[in-house]
Design a protein around this motif. Structure first.
Motif, PDB file in Angstrom:
ATOM      1  N   ASN A  95       0.881  -1.121   0.135  1.00  0.00           N
ATOM      2  CA  ASN A  95       0.009   0.082  -0.063  1.00  0.00           C
ATOM      3  C   ASN A  95       0.864   1.365   0.003  1.00  0.00           C
ATOM      4  OD1 ASN A  95      -2.491  -1.465  -0.248  1.00  0.00           O
ATOM      5  ND2 ASN A  95      -2.477  -1.408   2.148  1.00  0.00           N
ATOM      6  N   ALA A  96       2.128   0.966   0.618  1.00  0.00           N
ATOM      7  CA  ALA A  96       3.028   2.283   0.595  1.00  0.00           C
ATOM      8  C   ALA A  96       3.501   2.443  -0.640  1.00  0.00           C
ATOM      9  CB  ALA A  96       3.978   1.917   1.841  1.00  0.00           C
ATOM     10  N   LEU A  97       3.807   1.436  -1.264  1.00  0.00           N
ATOM     11  CA  LEU A  97       4.234   1.440  -2.721  1.00  0.00           C
ATOM     12  C   LEU A  97       3.332   2.082  -3.671  1.00  0.00           C
ATOM     13  CD1 LEU A  97       6.157  -1.760  -3.721  1.00  0.00           C
ATOM     14  CD2 LEU A  97       7.351   0.406  -3.401  1.00  0.00           C
ATOM     15  N   ILE A  98       2.014   1.925  -3.476  1.00  0.00           N
ATOM     16  CA  ILE A  98       0.888   2.406  -4.614  1.00  0.00           C
ATOM     17  C   ILE A  98       0.758   3.946  -4.355  1.00  0.00           C
ATOM     18  CG2 ILE A  98      -1.443   2.281  -4.897  1.00  0.00           C
ATOM     19  CD1 ILE A  98       0.129   0.044  -5.910  1.00  0.00           C
ATOM     20  N   THR A  99       0.842   4.400  -2.830  1.00  0.00           N
ATOM     21  CA  THR A  99       0.927   5.816  -2.359  1.00  0.00           C
ATOM     22  C   THR A  99       2.076   6.402  -2.905  1.00  0.00           C
ATOM     23  OG1 THR A  99      -0.352   5.206  -0.429  1.00  0.00           O
ATOM     24  CG2 THR A  99       0.916   7.345  -0.614  1.00  0.00           C
ATOM     25  N   ALA A 100       3.500   5.823  -2.892  1.00  0.00           N
ATOM     26  CA  ALA A 100       4.580   6.539  -3.339  1.00  0.00           C
ATOM     27  C   ALA A 100       4.339   6.652  -4.848  1.00  0.00           C
ATOM     28  CB  ALA A 100       5.781   5.486  -3.136  1.00  0.00           C
ATOM     29  N   ARG A 101       3.649   5.746  -5.604  1.00  0.00           N
ATOM     30  CA  ARG A 101       3.612   5.759  -7.078  1.00  0.00           C
ATOM     31  C   ARG A 101       2.740   7.056  -7.471  1.00  0.00           C
ATOM     32  NH1 ARG A 101       1.183   0.946 -10.284  1.00  0.00           N
ATOM     33  NH2 ARG A 101      -0.532   1.721  -9.274  1.00  0.00           N
ATOM     34  N   ALA A 102       1.582   7.087  -6.736  1.00  0.00           N
ATOM     35  CA  ALA A 102       0.647   8.102  -6.898  1.00  0.00           C
ATOM     36  C   ALA A 102       1.248   9.359  -6.583  1.00  0.00           C
ATOM     37  CB  ALA A 102      -0.618   7.926  -6.116  1.00  0.00           C
ATOM     38  N   GLU A 103       2.061   9.567  -5.652  1.00  0.00           N
ATOM     39  CA  GLU A 103       2.746  10.891  -5.258  1.00  0.00           C
ATOM     40  C   GLU A 103       3.777  11.375  -6.231  1.00  0.00           C
ATOM     41  OE1 GLU A 103       4.118  10.289  -1.434  1.00  0.00           O
ATOM     42  OE2 GLU A 103       2.140  10.726  -0.426  1.00  0.00           O
ATOM     43  N   ALA A 104       4.541  10.486  -6.710  1.00  0.00           N
ATOM     44  CA  ALA A 104       5.428  10.709  -7.751  1.00  0.00           C
ATOM     45  C   ALA A 104       4.874  11.115  -9.114  1.00  0.00           C
ATOM     46  CB  ALA A 104       6.502   9.243  -7.948  1.00  0.00           C
ATOM     47  N   ARG A 105       3.612  10.256  -9.535  1.00  0.00           N
ATOM     48  CA  ARG A 105       3.157  10.834 -10.799  1.00  0.00           C
ATOM     49  C   ARG A 105       2.548  12.142 -10.741  1.00  0.00           C
ATOM     50  NH1 ARG A 105       0.765   4.711 -12.952  1.00  0.00           N
ATOM     51  NH2 ARG A 105       2.721   4.123 -13.193  1.00  0.00           N
ATOM     52  N   ALA A 106       2.078  12.391  -9.336  1.00  0.00           N
ATOM     53  CA  ALA A 106       1.283  13.843  -9.239  1.00  0.00           C
ATOM     54  C   ALA A 106       2.441  14.936  -9.370  1.00  0.00           C
ATOM     55  CB  ALA A 106       0.646  13.948  -8.048  1.00  0.00           C
ATOM     56  N   ALA A 107       3.729  14.542  -9.118  1.00  0.00           N
ATOM     57  CA  ALA A 107       4.859  15.567  -9.211  1.00  0.00           C
ATOM     58  C   ALA A 107       5.353  15.364 -10.577  1.00  0.00           C
ATOM     59  CB  ALA A 107       5.815  14.977  -8.105  1.00  0.00           C
ATOM     60  N   GLY A 108       4.998  14.633 -11.625  1.00  0.00           N
ATOM     61  CA  GLY A 108       5.431  14.353 -12.826  1.00  0.00           C
ATOM     62  C   GLY A 108       6.623  13.579 -12.906  1.00  0.00           C
ATOM     63  N   ARG A 109       7.002  12.554 -11.884  1.00  0.00           N
ATOM     64  CA  ARG A 109       7.953  11.866 -11.822  1.00  0.00           C
ATOM     65  C   ARG A 109       7.588  10.457 -12.549  1.00  0.00           C
ATOM     66  NH1 ARG A 109       8.554  12.109  -6.169  1.00  0.00           N
ATOM     67  NH2 ARG A 109       9.536  10.044  -6.376  1.00  0.00           N
ATOM     68  N   LEU A 110       8.369   9.580 -13.075  1.00  0.00           N
ATOM     69  CA  LEU A 110       7.968   8.296 -13.747  1.00  0.00           C
ATOM     70  C   LEU A 110       8.428   7.213 -12.721  1.00  0.00           C
ATOM     71  CD1 LEU A 110       9.484   9.045 -17.215  1.00  0.00           C
ATOM     72  CD2 LEU A 110       7.235   9.141 -16.670  1.00  0.00           C
ATOM     73  N   PHE A 111       7.408   6.791 -12.079  1.00  0.00           N
ATOM     74  CA  PHE A 111       7.600   5.764 -11.018  1.00  0.00           C
ATOM     75  C   PHE A 111       6.852   4.662 -11.290  1.00  0.00           C
ATOM     76  CE2 PHE A 111       7.028   3.637  -7.067  1.00  0.00           C
ATOM     77  CZ  PHE A 111       8.116   3.871  -6.048  1.00  0.00           C
ATOM     78  N   GLY A 112       7.368   3.332 -11.197  1.00  0.00           N
ATOM     79  CA  GLY A 112       6.592   2.256 -11.540  1.00  0.00           C
ATOM     80  C   GLY A 112       6.713   1.005 -10.661  1.00  0.00           C
TER      81      GLY A 112
END
Length: 781
Positions: free
Chosen positions: A433-450
């Motif tokens: 769940n923390a990984l999913i949150t980290a991905r959402a935050e990264a994408r909101a900031a325009g970063r490419l996180f997968g």
């Protein structure tokens, strides 16, 4: 009475490590025999050419040169390289130890120089003048099957070595019933195994008793002893093959190569020991390569996420000739095409193709990494097509634990499994769940996180003899010495897997002796008389079981002797913790040292009791084993450079009971390192003229220490019912599970840009170009 230390399941450092760390182990190149001569090979710089003339005069005139030989001199004394794989209607070229009038890959040996030292041999090899007439070349396997293509072997009349089809279930019905069909092409790039120690061999012929000893950096001394007599006409019972320390194999040393036959012949011909040590460039050009498949895949889907059917059309680039298992490797992909999913209908069509390249063969995973990569990429593509969560798609298609043994559409019977359990444990360790949150935050900031997931199953413990080209059994021997010490001999040939330690752990527990009292011998066919060697994650499952069978026989025999010595009926003796005890009178007992002394001195034996305490066993498995697991990877990609950084790596692997968890972890970590290379860096490249462009580490990048992430390792335990130890094998697990997890993570990071698939390796340049060619779209999770 003190309880014996338990070793099975204990994390222990390898007992073989000190000699390797101290540099006092013996590798092939460490051998120094009196009168030793050195060999260098003259290899073709052309991928395809007619050999018009070979002038050896200048080379022969160099001081210290003992002889220079061409195919005309040696081929009549050495048979062709054997291929053990049996494929219907297989078209196979005859590959001699030295080229005849034609070469067909860069690195093809055309002549051999024998000299008093390696430097003179190398200089003389460069002085051999070969007149080549270049011929047309084909390096593209798809182009090789097109009309008008140059032929790798004109006498065969085609570049198609074979075609085969595997069909399970009603494929046509599955696609008729499908709500939708998705299609994807995937390229499984050619790879070079690159063990830290290249190949090498030393041959010594004893003219007096007409026996040959061959030391070789090989995984398969017993298979060489079986196959080499057919090439050089030395009987098997006059041949000794020794695999000393081996610096990595990875399948590349699961072969009988021309150099082993050639050096054996030269030792007999010249009456002196002969050594050949491969250079790194020779290793890249003339030792087998791996993978190299092009696949077109179609998947029949139901809208609820169930996979109804799968079709695969694979073109397998076999290279220019066949090594031991070359044509069989692509068929292994078909066997595990369904992965760990309940897919009721499959079809796989394979076209094996010759090109002007080095032969492909088994490389760590051997056909199974290709299958796992394709099915795991497909599962993510299914999730994207249906707008479902990739985890949900996998769970939807898993068989339940109570469905095992599970019959697959390819005809395999998976022994045991709990795929849900491994996936759940991996999610827990990854803090999902923390990984999913980290991905959402990264994408909101325009970063490419997968985030990428791979749930895999593989075939191990190769295997039942009916499925193997040269027998799938394994042999072992256990001997209680007169002192009570224990000697274990195995037909497996460990070369980094740690069986000197794990086999000692098994024996120590079952015999109740200190592990320090046990010696494990292997790799010498004069000591380990029988064996099928080490590959396919088979050594501990099969070799360990053969040893357990020996122990059971020794304990039964020793119980009879103990009853005689204790003056009680045979049924009144109990064995535990290394002592045989009269039932009801624990103070009346004997240990192994006492029993062994009596067994060998043989002055007080029961009537009809055979002296000695030794047993040997052949173990023939009824089925393969099927380890499985889940790998989860999180990555972040630099938009400006395309560089992929692994943020988190979690591996949960289930190989049944673990003899030594430290060895298991080491095998998984090493396998992941291989996959990092395949996923992000490595590819073997030939140009259109058949020139190898990746023949050195300057051009062929492998994972370095700085590329290896911190691993979070875990396991679940689902014992195999197919052997008494409940073990499954783990040597290739990391390589099979990791590549698709990394690729899925990278593609997940690129998904907001509309990128659905890229071919491996996912190099910074390839990723950067893909980013540059896709206009950014709105961020999404």
């Amino acid at each position: 009475m003190a309880t014996q230390t338990k070793y099975f399941g204990k994390a222990m450092k390898r007992v073989e490590d000190p000699r390797l760390i101290k540099g006092i182990g013996t590798y092939v190149d460490d051998l120094r025999l009196p009168g030793l001569l050195h060999v260098a090979l003259v290899r073709s710089p052309y991928a395809h050419a007619r050999v018009r003339r070979i002038d050896t005069g200048a080379a022969k005139s160099i001081s210290g040169v003992v002889g220079v030989f061409t195919g005309a001199d040696v081929n009549e004394h050495c048979g062709a390289v054997p291929c053990a794989a049996s494929i219907p209607d297989l078209k196979s070229p005859r590959h001699t130890v030295l080229a005849g009038d034609r070469v067909y890959f860069v690195g093809h040996a055309v002549a051999v120089v024998v000299a008093e030292n390696a430097y003179v041999a190398r200089d003389a090899a460069e002085a051999v003048d070969v007149d080549y007439e270049p011929l047309p070349v084909v390096t593209d396997p798809e182009g090789a099957i097109a009309d008008g293509s140059p032929l790798t072997h004109p006498d065969l009349g085609t570049n198609v070595a074979y075609t085969s089809s595997m069909i399970g279930g009603d494929v046509d019905d599955a696609f008729r019933r499908a709500d939708r069909v998705i299609r994807q092409r995937m390229v499984h790039q050619r790879l070079t195994p690159m063990p830290i120690e290249p190949r090498g061999c030393v041959a010594l012929y004893h003219a007096g008793d007409q026996t040959l000893t061959l030391w070789s950096s090989t995984q398969v001394p017993h298979l060489i002893r079986t196959l080499l007599p057919g090439m050089i006409s030395v009987p098997e019972n006059k041949m000794r093959i020794v695999a000393p320390e081996v610096g990595g194999g990875f399948g590349a040393k699961l072969n009988l190569y021309i150099e082993e036959a050639l050096c054996s012949h030269l030792a007999m011909r010249l009456g002196a020991p002969v050594k050949w040590i491969e250079t790194r460039r020779e290793n890249a050009a003339a030792t087998i390569h791996g993978r190299d498949q092009i696949g077109d895949y179609e998947v029949a889907l139901a809208n609820d996420g169930r996979v109804l059917g799968l079709k695969a059309r694979t073109i397998a680039d076999l290279g220019s000739y066949l090594q031991l298992l070359t044509p069989a490797i692509p068929t292994l992909t078909g066997l595990v095409l369904t992965g760990c999913y309940r897919i009721p209908a499959i079809r796989m069509d394979i076209v094996g193709v010759y090109t002007h390249k080095m032969a492909t063969d088994a490389y760590r995973g051997a056909g199974r990494p290709e299958a796992t990569y394709l099915i795991e990429r497909i599962m993510d593509l299914v999730a994207d097509e249906l707008k479902m969560d990739p985890i949900e798609v996998r769970l939807k298609n898993f068989p339940q634990p109570n469905e095992f043994p599970f019959q697959t559409a390819s005809g395999l019977q998976y022994d045991s499994g709990n795929y849900q359990g491994a996936l759940n444990e991996a999610q827990r360790l990854a803090d999902w769940n923390a990984l999913i949150t980290a991905r959402a935050e990264a994408r909101a900031a325009g970063r490419l996180f997968g985030i990428g997931v791979s749930t895999y199953v593989e075939i191990c413990a190769l295997g039942p003899s009916k499925a193997m080209p040269a027998g799938g059994w394994e042999w072992g021997c256990v001997r209680i010495e007169i002192s009570g010490k224990v000697t274990v001999i195995t037909g497996a040939t460990p070369h980094g897997q740690g069986q000197e330690t794990s086999f000692a752990q098994i024996v120590a527990d079952r015999l109740g002796v200190p592990i320090e009292d046990i010696v494990v011998l292997h790799g010498d066919t004069n000591v380990a008389h029988y064996g099928r060697d080490t590959y396919g994650s088979r050594a501990t499952v099969l070799g360990g079981t053969a040893i357990v069978m020996c122990i059971d026989r020794i304990v039964a025999k020793a119980s009879t002797l103990a009853a005689h010595l204790l003056n009680v009926p045979a049924g009144d003796v109990e064995f535990h913790d290394g002592r045989f005890v009269a039932r009801g009178t624990p103070e009346s007992s004997v240990n192994w040292a006492t029993l062994a002394g009596e067994a060998y001195i043989a002055k007080n034996l029961p009537p009809g009791f055979e002296p000695g305490l030794e047993a040997s066993s052949f173990y023939e498995p009824e089925n393969f084993t099927f380890p499985f697991g889940t790998h989860i990877v999180a990555v972040e990609i630099d938009r400006e450079t395309g560089e992929v950084a692994i943020v988190k790596y979690v591996a949960v692997d289930d190989c049944g009971h673990q003899v030594n968890p430290l060895l298991v972890e080491g095998q998984v970590q090493g396998g992941i390192a291989h996959s990092l290379g395949q996923a992000l860096f490595e590819r073997t490249v030939y140009d259109e003229n058949g020139q190898l462009l990746t023949g050195e580490f300057m051009d062929y990048p492998i994972a370095r220490a700085g590329d290896i992430p911190q691993y979070v390792m875990g396991s679940t335990v689902t014992p195999s019912p197919s052997n008494p130890l409940g073990i499954k094998g783990v040597g290739e697990a990391g390589t099979i599970g990791a590549t698709p997890a990394i690729a899925n993570a990278v593609l997940d990071a690129l998904r907001p840009l509309g990128i659905k698939h890229l071919e491996l390796p996912l190099t910074p340049e390839r990723v950067w170009r893909a980013i540059s060619q896709h206009a950014p779209v709105a961020a999404s999770s």
